[in-house]
Scaffold this motif. Structure first.
Motif, PDB file in Angstrom:
ATOM      1  N   GLY A  23       0.806  -1.212   0.000  1.00 58.66           N
ATOM      2  CA  GLY A  23       0.000   0.000   0.000  1.00 58.66           C
ATOM      3  C   GLY A  23       0.840   1.263   0.000  1.00 58.66           C
ATOM      4  N   ASN A  24       2.116   1.122   0.326  1.00 58.67           N
ATOM      5  CA  ASN A  24       3.028   2.271   0.315  1.00 58.67           C
ATOM      6  C   ASN A  24       3.461   2.602  -1.103  1.00 58.67           C
ATOM      7  N   HIS A  25       4.051   3.791  -1.257  1.00 61.39           N
ATOM      8  CA  HIS A  25       4.595   4.217  -2.543  1.00 61.39           C
ATOM      9  C   HIS A  25       6.127   4.221  -2.460  1.00 61.39           C
ATOM     10  N   SER A  26       6.780   4.051  -3.598  1.00 64.98           N
ATOM     11  CA  SER A  26       8.239   4.088  -3.654  1.00 64.98           C
ATOM     12  C   SER A  26       8.686   4.542  -5.037  1.00 64.98           C
ATOM     13  N   ASN A  27       9.893   5.108  -5.102  1.00 66.47           N
ATOM     14  CA  ASN A  27      10.434   5.488  -6.411  1.00 66.47           C
ATOM     15  C   ASN A  27      11.261   4.362  -7.031  1.00 66.47           C
TER      16      ASN A  27
END
Length: 199
Positions: A23-27
């Protein structure tokens, strides 16, 4: 073995704006399928992982992977260890054992993923096989997102969902992750969802 270089050379270390299974975002995103599409590389990685597991003498009789991402990694690990391989899959949102697979009472099982982030899918697979009488003796993955601690006696904290059982991985990839409500990447673009639960 330089795991990061292998992922980079295979085009498996992606940079952009990604929605992770947690559910988290990352680059950054690790697309292990790009590594595992080369059988010789998959075999080499599995053999390196198997060597670490053999040293621990857990007595695993079977490798179990959650579908879909963990299947190739788990199969190659089972082959390197000379043990049986099975996989769980989601049916209407629940992880189940199908296709004629079964487990024995007390059967020692190692859960294998391609990548462990929080360990959510691995824990679903664990719950599935243990509900049928098996005993999970540890976890393994090619890559670890760094949330869970590797080792024979890990002490997991924070978002890691794994219990304090042995956890083996070839490398840690400690990339920044952001809750969606505070993700700085969202100011410039919408996240994409790669991998087995997305495109």
């Amino acid at each position: 073995m330089d795991i990061r270089k292998i992922y980079t050379d295979c085009g498996a270390l992606l940079e952009g704006h990604f929605l992770l299974s947690s559910g988290n975002h990352s680059n950054f995103y690790l697309q292990s399928a790009k590594v595992l599409e080369e059988p010789k590389i998959a075999e080499k990685l599995a053999q390196a992982l198997a060597q670490e597991i053999q040293k621990a003498k857990l007595g695993a009789e079977t490798i179990c992977s959650p579908a879909l991402g963990g299947i190739l990694a788990g199969y190659e690990l089972a082959r390197a260890l000379g043990v049986r391989f099975i996989f769980t899959e989601r049916v209407q949102g629940a992880m189940v054992l199908r296709r004629g697979f079964s487990v024995k009472e007390g059967e020692k099982i190692l859960i294998c993923e391609d990548i462990i982030t929080t360990g959510g899918s691995a824990m679903e697979a664990k719950a599935c096989v243990e509900s049928l009488g098996a005993k999970v003796v540890g976890f393994a993955s090619l890559a670890n997102r760094g949330i869970c601690e590797r080792g024979l006696k890990p002490t997991h904290k924070g978002a890691c969902k794994l219990p304090n059982l042995p956890f083996f991985a070839l490398a840690d990839f400690n990339f920044e992750m952001y809750p969606p409500e505070t993700c700085p990447l969202c100011q410039h673009s919408k996240p994409i969802k790669p991998g087995s639960r997305g495109n």
